[in-house]
Write a protein that holds these residues in place. Structure first.
Motif, PDB file in Angstrom:
ATOM      1  N   GLU A 251      -7.735  -1.698  -5.740  1.00  0.00           N
ATOM      2  CA  GLU A 251      -7.427  -0.952  -6.963  1.00  0.00           C
ATOM      3  C   GLU A 251      -5.928  -0.692  -7.134  1.00  0.00           C
ATOM      4  O   GLU A 251      -5.386  -0.909  -8.231  1.00  0.00           O
ATOM      5  N   PRO A 252      -5.204  -0.271  -6.080  1.00  0.00           N
ATOM      6  CA  PRO A 252      -3.761  -0.037  -6.262  1.00  0.00           C
ATOM      7  C   PRO A 252      -2.976  -1.288  -6.643  1.00  0.00           C
ATOM      8  O   PRO A 252      -2.080  -1.223  -7.488  1.00  0.00           O
ATOM      9  N   ILE A 253      -3.311  -2.443  -6.053  1.00  0.00           N
ATOM     10  CA  ILE A 253      -2.505  -3.641  -6.352  1.00  0.00           C
ATOM     11  C   ILE A 253      -2.815  -4.155  -7.758  1.00  0.00           C
ATOM     12  O   ILE A 253      -1.913  -4.587  -8.487  1.00  0.00           O
ATOM     13  N   VAL A 254      -4.088  -4.100  -8.172  1.00  0.00           N
ATOM     14  CA  VAL A 254      -4.445  -4.524  -9.533  1.00  0.00           C
ATOM     15  C   VAL A 254      -3.785  -3.599 -10.564  1.00  0.00           C
ATOM     16  O   VAL A 254      -3.219  -4.064 -11.566  1.00  0.00           O
ATOM     17  N   THR A 255      -3.819  -2.305 -10.305  1.00  0.00           N
ATOM     18  CA  THR A 255      -3.179  -1.339 -11.205  1.00  0.00           C
ATOM     19  C   THR A 255      -1.678  -1.574 -11.280  1.00  0.00           C
ATOM     20  O   THR A 255      -1.080  -1.561 -12.366  1.00  0.00           O
ATOM     21  N   HIS A 256      -1.051  -1.825 -10.131  1.00  0.00           N
ATOM     22  CA  HIS A 256       0.396  -1.984 -10.097  1.00  0.00           C
ATOM     23  C   HIS A 256       0.833  -3.271 -10.804  1.00  0.00           C
ATOM     24  O   HIS A 256       1.851  -3.292 -11.499  1.00  0.00           O
ATOM     25  N   LEU A 257       0.068  -4.352 -10.628  1.00  0.00           N
ATOM     26  CA  LEU A 257       0.398  -5.604 -11.316  1.00  0.00           C
ATOM     27  C   LEU A 257       0.323  -5.424 -12.829  1.00  0.00           C
ATOM     28  O   LEU A 257       1.176  -5.933 -13.572  1.00  0.00           O
ATOM     29  N   SER A 258      -0.678  -4.702 -13.299  1.00  0.00           N
ATOM     30  CA  SER A 258      -0.773  -4.432 -14.742  1.00  0.00           C
ATOM     31  C   SER A 258       0.413  -3.596 -15.207  1.00  0.00           C
ATOM     32  O   SER A 258       0.977  -3.830 -16.283  1.00  0.00           O
ATOM     33  N   ARG A 259       0.826  -2.652 -14.369  1.00  0.00           N
ATOM     34  CA  ARG A 259       1.925  -1.754 -14.724  1.00  0.00           C
ATOM     35  C   ARG A 259       3.243  -2.518 -14.900  1.00  0.00           C
ATOM     36  O   ARG A 259       4.069  -2.155 -15.730  1.00  0.00           O
ATOM     37  N   ILE A 260       3.441  -3.595 -14.113  1.00  0.00           N
ATOM     38  CA  ILE A 260       4.688  -4.364 -14.223  1.00  0.00           C
ATOM     39  C   ILE A 260       4.567  -5.532 -15.203  1.00  0.00           C
ATOM     40  O   ILE A 260       5.445  -6.397 -15.262  1.00  0.00           O
ATOM     41  N   GLY A 261       3.466  -5.567 -15.957  1.00  0.00           N
ATOM     42  CA  GLY A 261       3.316  -6.581 -17.000  1.00  0.00           C
ATOM     43  C   GLY A 261       2.742  -7.898 -16.536  1.00  0.00           C
ATOM     44  O   GLY A 261       2.863  -8.907 -17.222  1.00  0.00           O
ATOM     45  N   SER A 262       2.080  -7.897 -15.357  1.00  0.00           N
ATOM     46  CA  SER A 262       1.462  -9.128 -14.838  1.00  0.00           C
ATOM     47  C   SER A 262       0.015  -8.863 -14.442  1.00  0.00           C
ATOM     48  O   SER A 262      -0.344  -8.949 -13.265  1.00  0.00           O
ATOM     49  N   PRO A 263      -0.844  -8.516 -15.415  1.00  0.00           N
ATOM     50  CA  PRO A 263      -2.240  -8.229 -15.068  1.00  0.00           C
ATOM     51  C   PRO A 263      -2.904  -9.422 -14.390  1.00  0.00           C
ATOM     52  O   PRO A 263      -2.647 -10.572 -14.751  1.00  0.00           O
ATOM     53  N   PHE A 264      -3.745  -9.131 -13.395  1.00  0.00           N
ATOM     54  CA  PHE A 264      -4.358 -10.182 -12.571  1.00  0.00           C
ATOM     55  C   PHE A 264      -5.760 -10.481 -13.073  1.00  0.00           C
ATOM     56  O   PHE A 264      -6.623  -9.616 -13.116  1.00  0.00           O
ATOM     57  N   GLN A 265      -5.987 -11.749 -13.437  1.00  0.00           N
ATOM     58  CA  GLN A 265      -7.311 -12.234 -13.834  1.00  0.00           C
ATOM     59  C   GLN A 265      -7.678 -13.405 -12.944  1.00  0.00           C
ATOM     60  O   GLN A 265      -6.972 -14.419 -12.915  1.00  0.00           O
ATOM     61  N   GLY A 266      -8.775 -13.276 -12.219  1.00  0.00           N
ATOM     62  CA  GLY A 266      -9.196 -14.369 -11.355  1.00  0.00           C
ATOM     63  C   GLY A 266      -9.812 -13.825 -10.095  1.00  0.00           C
ATOM     64  O   GLY A 266     -10.573 -12.860 -10.123  1.00  0.00           O
ATOM     65  N   VAL A 267      -9.492 -14.460  -8.958  1.00  0.00           N
ATOM     66  CA  VAL A 267      -9.956 -13.991  -7.656  1.00  0.00           C
ATOM     67  C   VAL A 267      -8.763 -13.499  -6.857  1.00  0.00           C
ATOM     68  O   VAL A 267      -7.804 -14.237  -6.633  1.00  0.00           O
ATOM     69  N   LEU A 268      -8.836 -12.260  -6.441  1.00  0.00           N
ATOM     70  CA  LEU A 268      -7.815 -11.651  -5.597  1.00  0.00           C
ATOM     71  C   LEU A 268      -8.323 -11.674  -4.159  1.00  0.00           C
ATOM     72  O   LEU A 268      -9.432 -11.223  -3.874  1.00  0.00           O
ATOM     73  N   TYR A 269      -7.499 -12.217  -3.269  1.00  0.00           N
ATOM     74  CA  TYR A 269      -7.869 -12.389  -1.853  1.00  0.00           C
ATOM     75  C   TYR A 269      -7.015 -11.440  -1.024  1.00  0.00           C
ATOM     76  O   TYR A 269      -5.793 -11.498  -1.074  1.00  0.00           O
ATOM     77  N   ALA A 270      -7.662 -10.558  -0.288  1.00  0.00           N
ATOM     78  CA  ALA A 270      -6.947  -9.662   0.621  1.00  0.00           C
ATOM     79  C   ALA A 270      -7.212 -10.093   2.054  1.00  0.00           C
ATOM     80  O   ALA A 270      -8.354 -10.027   2.526  1.00  0.00           O
ATOM     81  N   GLY A 271      -6.160 -10.567   2.736  1.00  0.00           N
ATOM     82  CA  GLY A 271      -6.245 -10.893   4.155  1.00  0.00           C
ATOM     83  C   GLY A 271      -5.847  -9.654   4.935  1.00  0.00           C
ATOM     84  O   GLY A 271      -4.710  -9.182   4.822  1.00  0.00           O
ATOM     85  N   LEU A 272      -6.782  -9.110   5.707  1.00  0.00           N
ATOM     86  CA  LEU A 272      -6.596  -7.804   6.332  1.00  0.00           C
ATOM     87  C   LEU A 272      -6.548  -7.888   7.848  1.00  0.00           C
ATOM     88  O   LEU A 272      -7.143  -8.791   8.447  1.00  0.00           O
ATOM     89  N   MET A 273      -5.877  -6.931   8.469  1.00  0.00           N
ATOM     90  CA  MET A 273      -5.970  -6.698   9.899  1.00  0.00           C
ATOM     91  C   MET A 273      -6.521  -5.285  10.067  1.00  0.00           C
ATOM     92  O   MET A 273      -5.907  -4.319   9.602  1.00  0.00           O
ATOM     93  N   VAL A 274      -7.668  -5.192  10.689  1.00  0.00           N
ATOM     94  CA  VAL A 274      -8.299  -3.887  10.877  1.00  0.00           C
ATOM     95  C   VAL A 274      -7.885  -3.349  12.244  1.00  0.00           C
ATOM     96  O   VAL A 274      -8.223  -3.921  13.280  1.00  0.00           O
ATOM     97  N   VAL A 275      -7.115  -2.271  12.231  1.00  0.00           N
ATOM     98  CA  VAL A 275      -6.602  -1.666  13.458  1.00  0.00           C
ATOM     99  C   VAL A 275      -7.205  -0.269  13.601  1.00  0.00           C
ATOM    100  O   VAL A 275      -6.910   0.620  12.807  1.00  0.00           O
ATOM    101  N   LYS A 276      -8.087  -0.112  14.604  1.00  0.00           N
ATOM    102  CA  LYS A 276      -8.744   1.180  14.846  1.00  0.00           C
ATOM    103  C   LYS A 276      -9.369   1.738  13.570  1.00  0.00           C
ATOM    104  O   LYS A 276      -9.214   2.912  13.223  1.00  0.00           O
ATOM    105  N   GLY A 277     -10.056   0.856  12.840  1.00  0.00           N
ATOM    106  CA  GLY A 277     -10.784   1.269  11.646  1.00  0.00           C
ATOM    107  C   GLY A 277      -9.968   1.359  10.376  1.00  0.00           C
ATOM    108  O   GLY A 277     -10.503   1.643   9.312  1.00  0.00           O
ATOM    109  N   VAL A 278      -8.656   1.098  10.480  1.00  0.00           N
ATOM    110  CA  VAL A 278      -7.786   1.169   9.299  1.00  0.00           C
ATOM    111  C   VAL A 278      -7.442  -0.249   8.829  1.00  0.00           C
ATOM    112  O   VAL A 278      -6.932  -1.048   9.609  1.00  0.00           O
ATOM    113  N   PRO A 279      -7.702  -0.591   7.548  1.00  0.00           N
ATOM    114  CA  PRO A 279      -7.380  -1.935   7.049  1.00  0.00           C
ATOM    115  C   PRO A 279      -5.926  -2.027   6.567  1.00  0.00           C
ATOM    116  O   PRO A 279      -5.530  -1.334   5.638  1.00  0.00           O
TER     117      PRO A 279
END
Length: 426
Positions: A251-279
Motif C-alpha cells: 500500500e505505501p509504495i502504490v500510494t507513493h508512486l501515484s503521489r509522484i505522478g507514476s501510478p502503477f498498473q500491472g503486477v507489483l513484485y515484492a522480493g522480501l527478506m523476513v528477519v525475525k518475523g519482520v518483512p
C-alpha cells in the motif's frame, strides 16, 4: 478477442497457458514466443524490446489487449507508447517501472515511504564506492543499479570480494550500463519470500506467497541464477505476515508512486527478506516473477483475462479474485554449465511422454530445429506439479522431470526443501 503476450520465457508460457483457459477463448499471439508457446499461440518473430515493431503489429492486426511479460520493454516505455496511441496494455508506465529499472530510485522511494528495507548508499564514482565499502561491516551486498537479468547482485563476505564486485560493475562494465551506478547495502540474514500483487493503482490484490530458489546447487549452494525453481504457497507467508506486507510494503509504495505522478498498473513484485518475523524489501519488480509465475498462476481460479481487464480499466475493486487451496512446485531444468557458458541446439527427449494431468511443462529456453524441440537458453524448462500440499506437488513435479532429458541437463533435487524441512534448512 485478440491478445498479444510479449516475451519468450517460462513466465510468458504460463501467462499464455492461463489466458488460454479463459471461457472467452481469446485468440493469442506471442512475440517472440518459444517452442512450447507455439502449441497454444501464434508466435510472431518480433523481439520483446522492439517497441515500435510491437506497436505496428498490434495496430495492423487489430489486437485488443497486450500483456507484457519481461521488464525490458516496460523500462523502455512500451506502456506509455501504447497508451499514447489508445492501445490497451497490461503493464506499468516507464516512470512506474523505474521501481525495477533503478535500484537507487527504488531505495529512495522506500525510504521516503517508510517501507522497511536494508540501509544502503548509491555511488556513481568507483573510488568513492571503494572507500565506503572499506568501512562497512561484512558481509555486505553490492548491487548494479540497473537491469542485469537477475545477476547484478553480489554478496561480499570479505573486502577483496567487495572490491572486485565494485570494479567489475563500475570499471570493467561486466553488466554494461546497468553497473555504472552501484548500491552498497547492509546484509540482511533471514529467509526470502516473494509476494506479487495485481494493482490498478488504487486497489491491491495480493497473490499467494511464493519462494524462489536462486542458487544453482542443492542445499542452496553455488552461483546465483535467474531461478532454479519455486513453490507456492510458501508456509513462511502466514496470514499475519501477508497483512504486514500489504500494510507496510504494498500500500505505501502504490500510494507513493501515484503521489509522484507514476501510478502503477500491472503486477507489483515484492522480493522480501523476513528477519525475525519482520518483512524487509530486498527489491521491487514491475512485472511477474520467473519462475514464481509458474507456481502462482496455476493456482488462480478466477479468469486471468477478467483480472487483467479490471486492472487496465481501473476497476479491480469490482471483481473477486479466487485462488485454489492446492499447492504448486516448479522444478527448472537448465543447460549444463548454466549460469556460465552452455550449449544450445540440444534435442529434448520425453516431452510427449508426460501426461498433462501429471504436470504442466512450461518452456523457457526452447526452439524448433526442423520438427525437433531443442534447447535455446540457460533455463530450458519449468516443470510445475500440483497437489493437495507441497509434498504431493513436489512428487508430481519430480516424477515428470525424471521423464525428461537432454544432454547436459541439470536440475536441483530439493526444490521446496524449506517448506518440507524447515528446521534443517540452511
Amino acid at each position: 478477442m485478440k491478445i498479444l503476450v510479449v516475451g519468450s520465457g517460462g513466465r510468458e508460457h504460463a501467462i499464455v497457458w492461463t489466458l488460454g483457459q479463459s471461457p472467452r477463448k481469446p485468440t493469442i499471439f506471442c512475440a517472440p514466443g518459444n517452442a512450447g508457446i507455439a502449441s497454444l499461440a501464434t508466435c510472431v518473430p518480433i523481439a520483446a524490446h522492439d517497441v515500435e515493431a510491437l506497436k505496428d503489429f498490434v495496430v495492423r492486426n487489430h489486437i485488443d489487449l497486450t500483456v507484457v511479460g519481461p521488464e525490458v520493454p516496460l523500462a523502455l516505455g512500451i506502456a506509455d507508447e501504447f497508451r499514447k496511441h489508445r492501445l490497451k496494455i497490461f503493464g506499468p508506465t516507464k516512470g512506474a517501472a523505474r521501481l525495477e529499472a533503478s535500484k537507487s530510485f527504488s531505495k529512495e522511494l522506500m525510504q521516503r515511504a517508510g517501507i522497511p528495507t536494508a540501509r544502503a548508499k548509491s555511488f556513481t564514482d568507483a573510488a568513492s564506492a571503494l572507500a565506503y565499502a572499506d568501512q562497512q561491516p561484512l558481509p555486505m551486498v553490492i548491487k548494479a543499479d540497473g537491469l542485469a537479468q537477475g545477476k547484478g547482485v553480489m554478496i561480499a563476505t570479505n573486502r577483496q570480494q567487495a572490491r572486485e564486485a565494485i570494479v567489475d560493475c563500475m570499471e570493467k562494465a561486466v553488466f554494461g550500463e546497468a553497473g555504472k551506478e552501484v548500491l552498497i547495502e547492509e546484509f540482511l540474514d533471514g529467509e526470502e519470500l516473494t509476494i506479487m500483487a495485481f494493482t490498478d493503482g488504487r486497489t491491491i490484490v495480493p497473490m499467494p506467497p511464493a519462494q524462489d530458489h536462486k542458487r544453482v546447487g542443492d542445499g542452496d549452494t553455488g552461483l546465483n541464477t535467474g531461478g532454479m525453481g519455486a513453490y507456492a504457497p510458501a508456509p513462511l507467508g502466514t496470514a499475519v505476515l501477508r497483512e504486514q506486507v500489504r500494510q507496510q510494503v504494498l500500500e505505501p509504495i502504490v500510494t507513493h508512486l501515484s503521489r509522484i505522478g507514476s501510478p502503477f498498473q500491472g503486477v507489483l513484485y515484492a522480493g522480501l527478506m523476513v528477519v525475525k518475523g519482520v518483512p524487509y524489501v530486498l527489491e521491487f519488480n514491475a512485472r511477474m516473477g520467473d519462475p514464481e509465475t509458474q507456481v502462482v498462476l496455476p493456482l488462480l481460479k478466477t479468469d486471468l483475462l477478467e483480472v487483467i481487464e479490471a486492472v487496465v480499466e481501473h476497476r479491480l475493486d469490482q471483481i473477486g479474485v479466487e485462488w485454489s487451496k492446492e499447492a504448486a512446485v516448479c522444478v527448472v531444468m537448465t543447460s549444463g554449465g548454466y549460469p556460465g557458458p552452455y550449449r544450445t541446439g540440444v534435442p529434448i527427449r520425453g516431452l510427449s511422454e508426460v501426461p498433462p494431468e501429471h504436470a504442466v511443462i512450461f518452456h523457457a529456453g526452447t526452439a524448433f530445429d526442423q520438427q525437433a524441440v531443442v534447447t535455446a537458453g540457460g533455463r530450458v524448462l519449468g516443470i510445475t506439479g500440483l497437489g493437495s500440499d507441497i509434498a504431493s506437488a513436489q512428487q508430481t513435479a519430480y516424477r515428470a522431470a525424471n521423464a525428461l532429458s537432454f544432454d547436459g541437463c541439470h536440475y536441483r533435487r530439493d526444490i521446496a526443501h524449506r517448506a518440507l524441512h524447515p528446521r534443517t534448512s540452511s
